[in-house]
Design an enzyme around this catalytic site. Sequence first.
Site, short mmCIF file in Angstrom:
data_model
loop_
_atom_site.label_atom_id
_atom_site.label_comp_id
_atom_site.label_asym_id
_atom_site.label_seq_id
_atom_site.Cartn_x
_atom_site.Cartn_y
_atom_site.Cartn_z
N ALA A 172 0.32 -3.71 -3.51
CA ALA A 172 -0.57 -4.28 -2.49
C ALA A 172 -1.19 -3.20 -1.61
CB ALA A 172 0.20 -5.28 -1.64
N GLY A 173 -0.94 -1.93 -1.92
CA GLY A 173 -1.48 -0.87 -1.08
C GLY A 173 -0.67 -0.68 0.19
N LEU A 174 0.59 -1.14 0.18
CA LEU A 174 1.44 -1.02 1.37
C LEU A 174 2.59 -0.05 1.14
CD1 LEU A 174 1.52 -4.79 2.43
CD2 LEU A 174 0.01 -3.00 3.25
N SER A 210 4.95 0.43 -1.34
CA SER A 210 6.29 0.03 -1.76
C SER A 210 7.01 1.22 -2.39
CB SER A 210 6.20 -1.12 -2.76
OG SER A 210 5.38 -0.77 -3.86
N ASP A 237 1.98 8.53 2.78
CA ASP A 237 2.84 7.34 2.75
C ASP A 237 4.28 7.70 3.10
OD1 ASP A 237 0.49 6.38 1.78
OD2 ASP A 237 1.17 6.17 -0.29
N GLU A 258 -8.53 7.43 4.91
CA GLU A 258 -8.21 7.13 3.52
C GLU A 258 -8.72 8.22 2.59
OE1 GLU A 258 -5.64 5.02 3.05
OE2 GLU A 258 -6.83 3.43 3.96
N HIS A 259 -7.85 8.66 1.69
CA HIS A 259 -8.14 9.74 0.75
C HIS A 259 -8.45 11.05 1.48
CE1 HIS A 259 -8.07 7.57 -3.16
NE2 HIS A 259 -8.16 6.55 -2.32
N TYR A 299 -7.84 6.96 -9.05
CA TYR A 299 -7.31 7.79 -7.97
C TYR A 299 -7.43 9.27 -8.32
CZ TYR A 299 -4.18 9.34 -4.23
OH TYR A 299 -3.65 9.98 -3.13
#
Length: 389
Positions: A131-133, A135, A180, A34-35, A232
Site C-alpha cells: 500500500a506504499g506504507l 510494510s 522508510d 518522494e524519490h 522504480y
Amino acid sequence: MTTADDARTLFRELTGTDPVGSWSAPGRVNLIGEHTDYNDGFVLPFAIDHRTHAALGLRDDARIRVVSTFDPVPVEVALGDLAALFPDRRDELPEWSRYALGVAWALIVRTGRNDLAGVDLAIASDVPVGAGLSSSAAIEGAVASALNDTWQLELDRVTLAQIGRTAENEAVGAPTGIMDQMASMLGRADAATFLDCRSLEAEIIDLGFADADLELVVIDTQVKHSHATGGYGERRAACERGAQIMGVAALRDLSVDDLDRAAELMDEVTFRRVRHVVTEDQRVLDTVRTLRTEGPEAIGDLLLASHASMRDDFEISVPELDTAVEAAMSAGAVGARMTGGGFGGAAIALVHRDRAGAVAEAATTAFADAGFTAPHVFTVTPSAGAGRD
Ligand code: GLA
C-alpha cells in the site's frame, strides 16, 4: 487481540514455549519528499500507528527460524549459511522471509560476529502490504531491534536503519533509498522526521495535526506495487543519468535555478525526471518552513504540487491515485498527494476532522463511478518508532 498478541500466539504455536520478548516497528506515511532519498535529498515522513511485531526466543543451536502471519510455513536456516544465500541465492527463500533473514545476514556482515545465538522469530503485522506504507521497513525494523537487543550488538538507530536498507537492497533486491527505515526507526508521536538523506541528520518536526483539528486520511487504492521490479529502478536510473549529465554527485546538488541549463543538456524525459526531484527537494524545505511558521493548514498547496509533479514529470501515479486526490480535494481536504514509491499504493489527504467522513465517502463514490476496486480508507496518527513492546 492486538498484533503483539498475534506474534506471541504464533510464537507459542511454533515452539510450544513463551517468547523472551517482543519488539515492533511501524510503517510510515511520507508527508512529502518522494524519490528524493536516493538522490541524497530531503524527506519528511512520519511513523504510523500500524506496526509489525516480532516475538523472539533463543535456541540452543546456531540456527534462525522465522514464521509469520504472511505465510504459515516456517523457514529455517543455519546462521552460518546466510552468507551463502545472500545476495546470490536469495531466490531459494520465500520472498517474505528475505526481509527478516536479510536483516540477520546484514547484522552478521556488519558486526563480523560468528558466535551469535540461534533464535526463533514469529512475526505479525497490521501494516497493509503493497500500500506504499512501508510494510517491509516495518518487518526490517522489528527484526533489527529484536536481534540488536538479543545479541547485545548495541547498534544505534541510524545504523539499524542502514541494516534494514541493506536487507531491502541486497537480500530482497529492491533498489530503494533509506527513508522508510529511518522513518520507522526514528518516529515520534505527533511529529515527522525531517531527514537529510546525504548526512543522515534527522530533525523531529512537530506536525500539530491534533491542535489544528486535522486528520491524516489514507486512501489505499488496492493497486499493489513492487519496487523490486520495473518502474522504480528505471526512475532511479534516469536520476543518475541526469546527475551525470549535470556533472554533480547527486540531484541534491542542483537547485531550481539550474533547471534551465538542465533543459538544454538532456532529453525531455530525463529532464522531467530531474525537474521532479529538484522541485520536490525544494517543496520539502518549504513544507518544513511552513509547518514552523504557519502550521499544518498552510501546507495544502505544497502537497498538491508534489502530486502534480509525480503525475506529470516523474510519471509514477496511476489513475486510481489521481482519482483519490481529486475526490479528497472536492470533499474539502486541505491537501492531498500520493505517498511512497508510486505505481499503486496509497494517497494521503490532510483533512479537517469534521470532513474526514466526507472525504472517505467521496473517494469511495469516485472509485465506484470509475469502475475501480473499492479503496480502503482509514486515518493514521503520527506515532513512535521501533522498540521493545
Ligand atoms: C519507496 C522506497 C523509498 C523511497 C520512496 C519514494 O518507499 O522504499 O526509499 O524512495 O519509495 O520516495
